[in-house]
Design a protein around this motif. Structure first.
Motif, short mmCIF file in Angstrom:
data_model
loop_
_atom_site.label_atom_id
_atom_site.label_comp_id
_atom_site.label_asym_id
_atom_site.label_seq_id
_atom_site.Cartn_x
_atom_site.Cartn_y
_atom_site.Cartn_z
N ASN A 59 16.92 26.31 6.09
CA ASN A 59 16.14 25.19 6.64
C ASN A 59 16.28 25.07 8.15
O ASN A 59 15.36 24.68 8.83
N ALA A 60 17.47 25.42 8.65
CA ALA A 60 17.69 25.32 10.09
C ALA A 60 16.95 26.42 10.84
O ALA A 60 16.73 26.31 12.05
N GLY A 61 16.55 27.48 10.11
CA GLY A 61 15.83 28.59 10.77
C GLY A 61 16.71 29.80 11.00
O GLY A 61 16.38 30.67 11.82
N ARG A 93 19.69 20.20 11.23
CA ARG A 93 19.39 20.55 12.62
C ARG A 93 18.55 21.81 12.63
O ARG A 93 18.39 22.47 11.62
N LYS A 94 18.00 22.16 13.79
CA LYS A 94 17.17 23.36 13.90
C LYS A 94 17.75 24.34 14.90
O LYS A 94 18.19 23.95 15.99
N ILE A 95 17.70 25.62 14.54
CA ILE A 95 18.09 26.69 15.47
C ILE A 95 17.13 26.65 16.65
O ILE A 95 15.91 26.51 16.46
N ASN A 96 17.66 26.81 17.85
CA ASN A 96 16.83 26.80 19.05
C ASN A 96 15.74 27.86 18.97
O ASN A 96 16.01 29.00 18.56
N LYS A 97 14.51 27.49 19.37
CA LYS A 97 13.41 28.43 19.11
C LYS A 97 13.47 29.68 19.97
O LYS A 97 12.79 30.66 19.69
N LYS A 98 14.30 29.70 21.00
CA LYS A 98 14.40 30.90 21.84
C LYS A 98 15.29 31.98 21.23
O LYS A 98 15.38 33.07 21.75
N LEU A 99 15.99 31.66 20.16
CA LEU A 99 16.93 32.68 19.67
C LEU A 99 16.89 32.91 18.17
O LEU A 99 16.30 32.13 17.42
N LEU A 102 32.20 36.34 22.46
CA LEU A 102 32.86 36.05 21.18
C LEU A 102 33.30 34.59 21.12
O LEU A 102 33.76 34.03 22.12
N SER A 103 33.19 34.01 19.93
CA SER A 103 33.65 32.63 19.75
C SER A 103 33.97 32.37 18.29
O SER A 103 33.81 33.24 17.43
N SER A 104 34.37 31.14 18.01
CA SER A 104 34.58 30.69 16.63
C SER A 104 33.21 30.38 16.01
O SER A 104 32.22 30.22 16.73
N PRO A 105 33.16 30.24 14.68
CA PRO A 105 31.89 29.90 14.02
C PRO A 105 31.30 28.56 14.48
O PRO A 105 30.10 28.46 14.69
N VAL A 106 32.11 27.53 14.64
CA VAL A 106 31.52 26.22 15.00
C VAL A 106 30.90 26.26 16.39
O VAL A 106 29.83 25.67 16.62
N VAL A 107 31.54 26.96 17.30
CA VAL A 107 30.98 27.08 18.65
C VAL A 107 29.68 27.90 18.59
O VAL A 107 28.68 27.56 19.23
N ALA A 108 29.69 28.95 17.75
CA ALA A 108 28.48 29.78 17.61
C ALA A 108 27.34 28.95 17.03
O ALA A 108 26.19 29.03 17.50
N ALA A 109 27.64 28.12 16.04
CA ALA A 109 26.60 27.30 15.40
C ALA A 109 26.04 26.28 16.39
O ALA A 109 24.81 26.11 16.50
N ALA A 110 26.91 25.61 17.12
CA ALA A 110 26.45 24.61 18.10
C ALA A 110 25.58 25.29 19.16
O ALA A 110 24.54 24.76 19.57
N SER A 111 25.99 26.49 19.58
CA SER A 111 25.25 27.22 20.61
C SER A 111 23.89 27.68 20.08
O SER A 111 22.91 27.73 20.83
N ALA A 112 23.84 27.99 18.78
CA ALA A 112 22.57 28.42 18.18
C ALA A 112 21.56 27.26 18.22
O ALA A 112 20.36 27.47 18.32
N ILE A 113 22.05 26.05 18.17
CA ILE A 113 21.16 24.89 18.21
C ILE A 113 20.72 24.61 19.65
O ILE A 113 19.55 24.39 19.93
N LYS A 114 21.66 24.69 20.55
CA LYS A 114 21.36 24.37 21.95
C LYS A 114 20.64 25.51 22.69
O LYS A 114 19.95 25.28 23.67
N GLY A 115 20.87 26.74 22.28
CA GLY A 115 20.23 27.87 22.98
C GLY A 115 21.10 28.46 24.07
O GLY A 115 20.78 29.50 24.64
N TYR A 116 22.17 27.81 24.39
CA TYR A 116 23.13 28.36 25.36
C TYR A 116 24.54 28.11 24.83
O TYR A 116 24.71 27.33 23.88
N ILE A 117 25.54 28.74 25.43
CA ILE A 117 26.90 28.63 24.89
C ILE A 117 27.47 27.24 25.16
O ILE A 117 27.57 26.80 26.30
N THR A 118 27.79 26.57 24.06
CA THR A 118 28.31 25.21 24.18
C THR A 118 29.21 24.89 22.99
O THR A 118 29.33 25.70 22.06
N SER A 119 29.82 23.74 23.03
CA SER A 119 30.73 23.35 21.96
C SER A 119 30.06 22.28 21.08
O SER A 119 29.20 21.53 21.55
N PRO A 120 30.47 22.15 19.82
CA PRO A 120 29.93 21.10 18.96
C PRO A 120 30.11 19.71 19.56
O PRO A 120 29.36 18.78 19.28
#
Ligand code: SF4
Lengths: 163, 428
Positions: B359-361, B327-333, B407-425
Motif C-alpha cells: 500500500n505504501a508503494g 504512509r507513502k513511499i516518496n514518488k522520486k524513489l 548504509l543504515s538501519s531499517p527504520v532509518v531506511a524506511a523513514a528516508s524512503a518516505i521523505k526521499g532523502y536520508i533522514t531519521s524517523p
C-alpha cells in the motif's frame, strides 16, 4: 622468483574491486581473469600481459570484503605470481595460501615502485630490489602454513591426510 | 612461576574442537567442524575442490547432515550462467544425500536461514564459504567465513585449519536512544575502529546494553564483524539466547563464556547515550556519520533497499511496518523490501506487514541476496544513490561503479524512503 612490480598505492582494495560480483555467475578462472581489477584500473589485465608484470604490490588490508576465492584466483590467472602488501584481509590471506598464490606481508611498500625488478627467496625470507640494489628481510610464514605452501596449496595437503 | 591466564570464549570453543588441549590465541589448529556452509557462488568451486581431494580414494563427504548448501545470491536464477551454477549444487546435494540443501521457495538468505532452521548451536564451530558466516556468533558459536578451497576440504575431512584469534572486547553500556538498534551500534563501532580495526581478531560484544539486546540485533552486530576485518563476532549466550533456542529444544550445556582474567588484545568501551542512528557514507562501511549530520546534508535517494542477511529478519520488518503503515513511499524513489526467508515472508503476510508495504508503494521481493551484491532485483544505474540496510557499500557494490550506496538501519531506511532523502524517523 624474479619478477616485475605493478603497484597500486591504495589501502583496502576490496574483493568487489578485484573481481566485481557481476562476474561471479561463472567460476572459470580465464573468464574471471579478464575482469580482474577492472573497476580499479580498466587496463590492469592488458598491462600485466604486455609489460609482463608478475608481482602485485598494494597498500594495507588488501582483499577485504567477501570470501570469494575468485579474487585471488582471478589475480593468479591474470599472470600475477606473488602479492605484496603491509597486511591482507584474513579470508583473502587464507584463500591465497590455499590456492598456492605466494603472499608477503611487507610494511615498507614505499621502497617498491612499478617496474622495479625483485628477486624473492621465499625459503630464506629474503627480498632483493634489483632496481634499487636494496635488500630486505621479509616475514616467513609460520611452519604450519609452510606445510600448505610447500604442498602448493590445501588440496594437495588434504590429499595427503586422506592417504 | 608463570601466571596462567584465563581464556576467552573463543579460545575455549576452539580448544574443545581440536587435538591440542593447550591451544591458545595465536596457535594454528586443525579444527573439527560441526557444520559447513556454501552458496551458489562459492559451492561450485568447493565441489570441484572436494572432488579433487577425494579423487581415487572413493571417499564420501565426511557427514552429509553437516553440510549446508543454500543457493541465494543469484536466485531465482537471473540468467543461464547462474542457473548452471545452482544446478551444480542441486546435483551434488542429490548425489551425496545432503538434506540441508534449501531449494528456492523453501529457503532464503543463508545467514537468516541457518539459525532459523536450528542448524547452528552455541559452542559449535561453524565455517561457511561466505564472509558473513560470522553472523552466528550471536548465538555463542565460533563461526567464520572461509574460502571455497577450505570448504571443499572441510566437506571431505570435516576439518579446517584455523589460527585461534586474539579477541577484542567491546563493552557497550547504557540505554539505547530511540530509533537506535544493533545496526547503529555496529556501524558506530566500525566507524571508530576502521575497516581493518579488528583484522584477524574475534570481536567479543558485551556489556549491559548487549545483555538487553534482542536476538535479531545481535545477529546484525555479529554479521558485520567482517566489515571491521574481524574473524568472528561473538556474544556470550544468556537468557535471550535460551529463549531463542527454545523453539529447537536446545540445551544450555553448550554455553561457553570468557574467564574474568582472560587475555584481550584490546578492551574498548562505548557509552550508548552518545550514539545516534548511524549512516555509512560511500564507499566504505567505516565512513560513518550520525544521522543529525547526514539529515542536514539532504542527500536525495533513487532507491531504498530493506533486507539482506544483516537486516532482513522479522523484527526488522515489524519495525519498518510501524513506519510505513498509512504512509507513502516518496514518488522520486523505489523502495525494495526483501524478507530474509520464506518463513519470515509468510509471517510478514500473516501479520499484515506486507500489505502495508505494498500500500505504501514498495515492492516486495522473494528472499534473495539480489541487489545487496549488485546481482539482480534492483541494480543501480550510473550516478544513482541508494540507502540500504545491507552491510557493504564498496564502490560498485550495487551496480554501476559510479553509483553510491549508503548504509543504515531499517527504520532509518524506511523513514528516508518516505521523505526521499536520508533522514531519521524522528523527523517524520
Ligand atoms: S545478503 Fe548480501 S551480504 Fe548477505 S549473504 Fe547475501 S550477498 Fe552476502
Amino acid at each position: 622468483m624474479i619478477g616485475k612490480v605493478i603497484k597500486y598505492n591504495l589501502k583496502n582494495i576490496n574483493t568487489d574491486l578485484i573481481i566485481p560480483a557481476r562476474y561471479l555467475i561463472k567460476s572459470d578462472d580465464i573468464y574471471l581473469a579478464q575482469h580482474c581489477m577492472e573497476d580499479l584500473d580498466r587496463d590492469f589485465v592488458e598491462k600485466v600481459k604486455t609489460e609482463n608484470y608478475q608481482i602485485l604490490v598494494a597498500d594495507s588490508n588488501f582483499g577485504c570484503g567477501s570470501s570469494r576465492e575468485q579474487a585471488p584466483s582471478a589475480i593468479k590467472a591474470s599472470g600475477i605470481t606473488c602479492l605484496i602488501a603491509p597486511s591482507f584481509a584474513r579470508i583473502f590471506f587464507r584463500n591465497a595460501i590455499n590456492i598456492g598464490l605466494p603472499i608477503i606481508e611487507f610494511p615498507s611498500i614505499g621502497k617498491l615502485k612499478t617496474d622495479d625488478i625483485l628477486n624473492i627467496h621465499f625459503e630464506e625470507g629474503l627480498m632483493k630490489n634489483i632496481s634499487t640494489a636494496e635488500e630486505f628481510q621479509v616475514k616467513k610464514q609460520p611452519s604450519f602454513l609452510q606445510q600448505i605452501i610447500s604442498a602448493k596449496g590445501l588440496i594437495n595437503f588434504a590429499r595427503k591426510q586422506i592417504e | 612461576m608463570m601466571q596462567i591466564m584465563g581464556l576467552t570464549i573463543t579460545e575455549k570453543i576452539l580448544r574443545d574442537h581440536c587435538q591440542n588441549k593447550k591451544a591458545v590465541a595465536g596457535d594454528y589448529i586443525m579444527a573439527e567442524i560441526d557444520k559447513c556452509l556454501a552458496n551458489d557462488i562459492t559451492a561450485p568451486i568447493a565441489i570441484e575442490v572436494f572432488e579433487k581431494v577425494i579423487e581415487d580414494s572413493k571417499a564420501e563427504v565426511f557427514e552429509s547432515s553437516k553440510i549446508v548448501l543454500i543457493p541465494d545470491h543469484f536466485t531465482p536464477n537471473k540468467d543461464v550462467a547462474s542457473a548452471a551454477q545452482c544446478k551444480i549444487l542441486r546435483d551434488f546435494a542429490t548425489r551425496h544425500n545432503i538434506t540441508n540443501y534449501f531449494e528456492v521457495g523453501r529457503g532464503g538468505i543463508e545467514h537468516c536461514l541457518v539459525p532459523e532452521q536450528g542448524l547452528v548451536n552455541p559452542g559449535e564451530v561453524f565455517i561457511g564459504a561466505d564472509s558473513h558466516t560470522c553472523t552466528y556468533g550471536a548465538l555463542g558459536a565460533f563461526s567464520t567465513g572461509v574460502g571455497s578451497t577450505d570448504l571443499g576440504v572441510a566437506m571431505a575431512l570435516g576439518k579446517c585449519w584455523l589460527k585461534i584469534p586474539e579477541s577484542i572486547k567491546f563493552i557497550y553500556s547504557g540505554r539505547l536512544n530511540e530509533w537506535v538498534s544493533g545496526k547503529d551500534l555496529i556501524l558506530y563501532t566500525i566507524g571508530e575502529i576502521g575497516v581493518d580495526g579488528a583484522t584477524y581478531k574475534a570481536m567479543e560484544f558485551t556489556g549491559d546494553t548487549i545483555k538487553g539486546l534482542p536476538m535479531a540485533d545481535r545477529f546484525t552486530m555479529c554479521n558485520m564483524a567482517i566489515e571491521a576485518g574481524g574473524k568472528s563476532g561473538i556474544i556470550e549466550p544468556d537468557k535471550i539466547t535460551t529463549s531463542y533456542l527454545e523453539a529447537f529444544k536446545k540445551l544450555e550445556d553448550c554455553f561457553y563464556s570468557s574467564d574474568k582474567d582472560a587475555e584481550y588484545h584490546d578492551i574498548i568501551n562505548f557509552e550508548c547515550a552518545n550514539i545516534e542512528p548511524q549512516i555509512a557514507l560511500p564507499h566504505s562501511p567505516d565512513n560513518v556519520k550520525s544521522i543529525s549530520e547526514v539529515h542536514n546534508m539532504k542527500i536525495e535517494l533513487d532507491q531504498v533497499v530493506i533486507g539482506s542477511c544483516t537486516n532482513g529478519r522479522l523484527a526488522d520488518l515489524r519495525n519498518i511496518a510501524k513506519i510505513l503503515k498509512h504512509r507513502k513511499i516518496n514518488k522520486k524513489l523505489r523502495c525494495i523490501i526483501i524478507p530474509g526467508t520464506q518463513k519470515i515472508y509468510l509471517k510478514a503476510i500473516e501479520r499484515g506487514y506486507i500489505e502495508s508495504f505494498v500500500n505504501a508503494g514498495a515492492i516486495i521481493s522473494t528472499p534473495t541476496c539480489g541487489p545487496c551484491l549488485g546481482g539482480h532485483m534492483g541494480v543501480l544505474a550510473e550516478g544513482e544513490k541508494a540507502l540500504s540496510t545491507t552491510n557493504r557499500n564498496f564502490r560498485g557494490r550495487m551496480g554501476h561503479v559510479n553509483s553510491e550506496v549508503f548504509l543504515s538501519s531499517p527504520v532509518v531506511a524506511a523513514a528516508s524512503a518516505i521523505k526521499g532523502y536520508i533522514t531519521s524517523p524522528e523527523y517524520l
